[in-house]
Write an enzyme that holds these catalytic residues in place. Sequence first.
Site, PDB file in Angstrom:
ATOM      1  N   PRO A  10      48.123  -8.341  44.086  1.00 22.42           N
ATOM      2  CA  PRO A  10      47.033  -7.709  44.729  1.00 22.42           C
ATOM      3  C   PRO A  10      46.001  -6.383  43.678  1.00 22.42           C
ATOM      4  O   PRO A  10      46.373  -6.037  43.122  1.00 22.42           O
ATOM      5  CB  PRO A  10      48.118  -6.811  45.911  1.00 22.42           C
ATOM      6  CG  PRO A  10      49.238  -7.086  44.824  1.00 22.42           C
ATOM      7  CD  PRO A  10      49.525  -7.807  44.302  1.00 22.42           C
ATOM      8  N   ASN A  11      45.132  -6.713  44.772  1.00 22.65           N
ATOM      9  CA  ASN A  11      43.801  -6.018  44.356  1.00 22.65           C
ATOM     10  C   ASN A  11      42.959  -6.544  42.820  1.00 22.65           C
ATOM     11  O   ASN A  11      41.577  -6.163  42.376  1.00 22.65           O
ATOM     12  CB  ASN A  11      43.740  -4.643  43.663  1.00 22.65           C
ATOM     13  CG  ASN A  11      44.685  -3.728  45.018  1.00 22.65           C
ATOM     14  OD1 ASN A  11      43.825  -3.756  46.094  1.00 22.65           O
ATOM     15  ND2 ASN A  11      45.602  -3.279  45.399  1.00 22.65           N
ATOM     16  N   ARG A  18      36.856  -2.265  40.310  1.00 22.67           N
ATOM     17  CA  ARG A  18      38.340  -1.120  40.510  1.00 22.67           C
ATOM     18  C   ARG A  18      38.503  -0.402  39.347  1.00 22.67           C
ATOM     19  O   ARG A  18      38.856  -0.547  38.229  1.00 22.67           O
ATOM     20  CB  ARG A  18      39.616  -2.264  40.852  1.00 22.67           C
ATOM     21  CG  ARG A  18      40.382  -1.157  41.229  1.00 22.67           C
ATOM     22  CD  ARG A  18      41.565  -2.254  40.909  1.00 22.67           C
ATOM     23  NE  ARG A  18      42.303  -1.664  41.358  1.00 22.67           N
ATOM     24  CZ  ARG A  18      43.669  -2.394  41.022  1.00 22.67           C
ATOM     25  NH1 ARG A  18      44.296  -3.274  39.929  1.00 22.67           N
ATOM     26  NH2 ARG A  18      45.127  -1.461  41.374  1.00 22.67           N
ATOM     27  N   ALA A  77      50.495  -4.062  42.100  1.00 21.91           N
ATOM     28  CA  ALA A  77      51.533  -3.037  42.657  1.00 21.91           C
ATOM     29  C   ALA A  77      52.876  -3.934  43.048  1.00 21.91           C
ATOM     30  O   ALA A  77      53.993  -2.691  43.135  1.00 21.91           O
ATOM     31  CB  ALA A  77      50.750  -2.357  43.760  1.00 21.91           C
ATOM     32  N   HIS A 100      50.632  -6.857  32.341  1.00 18.62           N
ATOM     33  CA  HIS A 100      49.885  -5.289  32.539  1.00 18.62           C
ATOM     34  C   HIS A 100      48.811  -5.097  31.972  1.00 18.62           C
ATOM     35  O   HIS A 100      49.001  -4.747  30.363  1.00 18.62           O
ATOM     36  CB  HIS A 100      50.568  -3.777  33.683  1.00 18.62           C
ATOM     37  CG  HIS A 100      51.938  -4.211  33.600  1.00 18.62           C
ATOM     38  ND1 HIS A 100      51.993  -4.665  35.169  1.00 18.62           N
ATOM     39  CD2 HIS A 100      52.889  -4.600  33.569  1.00 18.62           C
ATOM     40  CE1 HIS A 100      53.035  -4.826  35.633  1.00 18.62           C
ATOM     41  NE2 HIS A 100      54.085  -5.118  34.979  1.00 18.62           N
ATOM     42  N   LEU A 101      47.443  -4.977  32.516  1.00 21.30           N
ATOM     43  CA  LEU A 101      46.032  -4.235  31.999  1.00 21.30           C
ATOM     44  C   LEU A 101      46.586  -2.662  31.300  1.00 21.30           C
ATOM     45  O   LEU A 101      47.139  -2.834  30.058  1.00 21.30           O
ATOM     46  CB  LEU A 101      45.103  -4.045  32.727  1.00 21.30           C
ATOM     47  CG  LEU A 101      44.479  -5.869  33.457  1.00 21.30           C
ATOM     48  CD1 LEU A 101      44.290  -5.692  34.474  1.00 21.30           C
ATOM     49  CD2 LEU A 101      43.822  -6.341  31.620  1.00 21.30           C
ATOM     50  N   ARG A 107      52.076   6.309  33.041  1.00 26.77           N
ATOM     51  CA  ARG A 107      50.580   6.731  33.830  1.00 26.77           C
ATOM     52  C   ARG A 107      52.438   7.291  35.083  1.00 26.77           C
ATOM     53  O   ARG A 107      52.991   8.228  34.640  1.00 26.77           O
ATOM     54  CB  ARG A 107      50.226   5.634  34.258  1.00 26.77           C
ATOM     55  CG  ARG A 107      49.482   4.948  33.725  1.00 26.77           C
ATOM     56  CD  ARG A 107      49.107   3.528  34.278  1.00 26.77           C
ATOM     57  NE  ARG A 107      48.328   3.297  35.764  1.00 26.77           N
ATOM     58  CZ  ARG A 107      47.079   2.698  36.185  1.00 26.77           C
ATOM     59  NH1 ARG A 107      47.810   2.057  36.602  1.00 26.77           N
ATOM     60  NH2 ARG A 107      46.889   3.063  37.449  1.00 26.77           N
TER      61      ARG A 107
HETATM   62  C1  DQA Z   1      48.731  -2.887  37.149  1.00 26.46           C
HETATM   63  C2  DQA Z   1      49.124  -1.845  37.084  1.00 26.46           C
HETATM   64  C3  DQA Z   1      49.898  -1.520  38.348  1.00 26.46           C
HETATM   65  O1  DQA Z   1      50.770  -0.026  38.643  1.00 26.46           O
HETATM   66  C4  DQA Z   1      48.906  -1.313  39.343  1.00 26.46           C
HETATM   67  O2  DQA Z   1      49.312  -1.794  40.414  1.00 26.46           O
HETATM   68  C5  DQA Z   1      47.689  -2.554  39.026  1.00 26.46           C
HETATM   69  C6  DQA Z   1      47.544  -3.366  38.547  1.00 26.46           C
HETATM   70  C7  DQA Z   1      47.627  -3.397  35.726  1.00 26.46           C
HETATM   71  O3  DQA Z   1      47.516  -4.456  35.366  1.00 26.46           O
HETATM   72  O4  DQA Z   1      47.533  -2.227  34.981  1.00 26.46           O
HETATM   73  O5  DQA Z   1      47.144  -3.086  39.965  1.00 26.46           O
HETATM   74  O6  DQA Z   1      49.481  -4.257  37.241  1.00 26.46           O
END
Ligand code: DQA
Length: 147
Positions: A10-11, A18, A77, A100-101, A107
């Site tokens: 998601p997102n 974003r 997420a 993960h990026l 964090r």
């Molecule tokens: C993410 C890290 C997650 O915590 C966050 O909810 C994301 C992106 C990353 O790629 O850094 O949507 O997966």
Amino acid sequence: MPKILIINGPNLNLLGTRERSVYGDTSLETINRNAIEHGTGLGYEIATFQSNSEGEIVDTIHKASLQYAGVVINPAAYTHTSVAIRDAIAAVDIPFVEVHLSNIHNREEFRRTSLTAPVCVGQISGFGPTSYILGIDALRSIIEKNS
Ligand code: DQA
């Protein structure tokens, strides 16, 4: 040609606009294009899938073992919340690499726990779009070791 699937949660469709201070300004389209180019250079066909829906991601994981040698997944997420995605990964018999990026370990506290990483071969976190390239390389080494 063996196939690798890249799943984005998601997102991540909003990458590029974003929270750019956290995730940078590279779009998912560019990340996917670079991943396809990198994979093709290694002799792999790369397919990509993104969904904001947990159920669609679960369904895609179920079908993945029929077509793919392995999966690179950024559950976004859902990394921190989804027992359903964790169980889906555990249920199929192909290797997964979590990417993960951002570095989820430096964090907020709630991001430091990944429910999905323990059922993946490993996790790559914090290298921006390069995390996907490293993910493909890591997955390839596992696929080739197992074959
Ligand atoms: C993410 C890290 C997650 O915590 C966050 O909810 C994301 C992106 C990353 O790629 O850094 O949507 O997966």
